[in-house]
Motif scaffolding. Structure first.
Motif, PDB file in Angstrom:
ATOM      1  N   ASP A 126      10.905  -4.371-100.117  1.00 33.13           N
ATOM      2  CA  ASP A 126      10.516  -5.886 -99.463  1.00 33.13           C
ATOM      3  C   ASP A 126       9.941  -5.184 -98.029  1.00 33.13           C
ATOM      4  N   SER A 130       6.383  -5.815 -96.261  1.00 30.68           N
ATOM      5  CA  SER A 130       6.150  -6.649 -95.223  1.00 30.68           C
ATOM      6  C   SER A 130       5.660  -6.031 -94.049  1.00 30.68           C
ATOM      7  N   THR A 134       1.710  -6.646 -92.221  1.00 29.60           N
ATOM      8  CA  THR A 134       1.931  -7.188 -90.878  1.00 29.60           C
ATOM      9  C   THR A 134       0.631  -7.294 -89.991  1.00 29.60           C
TER      10      THR A 134
END
Length: 219
Positions: A126, A130, A134
């Motif tokens: 995860d 992420s 970004t």
């Protein structure tokens, strides 16, 4: 015993992958990519033959999901493997073999797919996704580096990682970036150093290959 992420840059068309593991020389076995085709990661009791096979299926028009399904039909040992496939059009898929008994996870994000096994926790995957999502502004190689570093910060592999590799393709048949750390106590730190050292010269090496009369520096 590996965690990794493959991704594409929608702005430039670059595609690539980054990987790290607790064994030596991960770059020679796990990461595969071809410009305008896709990027593939094959890990856990790694079979390096699967990378070229998956790229060939993508090149013939298979989606990442269909390419993996083809291997499920034709590869009797696929239950030992973990796969992540990113196509040049942004589609992605993954496979976690039923014989993987360690903590493992894979997932698809925006223009990326990440996977890991023998992990300290599933948050590693995860965190990579992420971090990649970004920002779309940095170069693809930088986004991949930030993602793998985020995975390490989130817990990383259960064992100490020893090697790492960064591979990016862009237009040409040869890699735009192909950097490897084959044995180190801090392979991601060294890979970061190599990338930052290589980044200012990456375009120059392409010019030397495709238009040598326009090259600024010798060599």
């Amino acid at each position: 015993m590996t965690f990794s992420i493959a991704g594409r840059c929608a702005r430039t068309g670059m595609i690539g992958a980054v990987v790290t593991t607790s064994a030596m020389a991960v770059g020679s076995r796990c990461a595969w990519a071809e410009a305008d085709v896709g990027a593939v990661l094959t890990q856990h009791r790694t079979d390096p033959r699967l990378g070229p096979k998956l790229l060939a299926l993508l090149k013939r028009g298979s989606s990442p999901e269909a390419a993996i399904q083809e291997l499920e039909r034709t590869e009797p040992d696929l239950g030992w493997r973990q796969l992540a496939v990113m196509a040049a059009d942004g589609k992605a898929a993954f496979f976690n073999g039923a014989r993987i008994t360690s903590v493992c996870k894979a997932g698809v994000g925006l223009n990326c797919v990440a996977a890991g096994n023998i992990l300290r926790n599933t948050a590693v995957v995860d965190a990579m996704i992420s971090a990649f999502e970004t920002s779309e502004e940095p170069p693809l190689a930088e986004r991949l580096m930030r993602a793998i570093e985020a995975g390490q910060a989130a817990g990383g592999e259960l064992k100490q990682v020893k090697s790492a590799a960064l591979l990016v393709m862009h237009r040409e048949s040869f890699p735009f970036i192909d950097l490897r750390v084959d044995l180190s106590a801090q392979p991601l730190v060294e890979l970061r150093f190599l990338w930052e050292l290589y980044q200012p010269t990456a375009d120059d090496y392409v010019v030397r290959a495709v238009a040598p009369d326009k090259a600024v520096a010798p060599g």
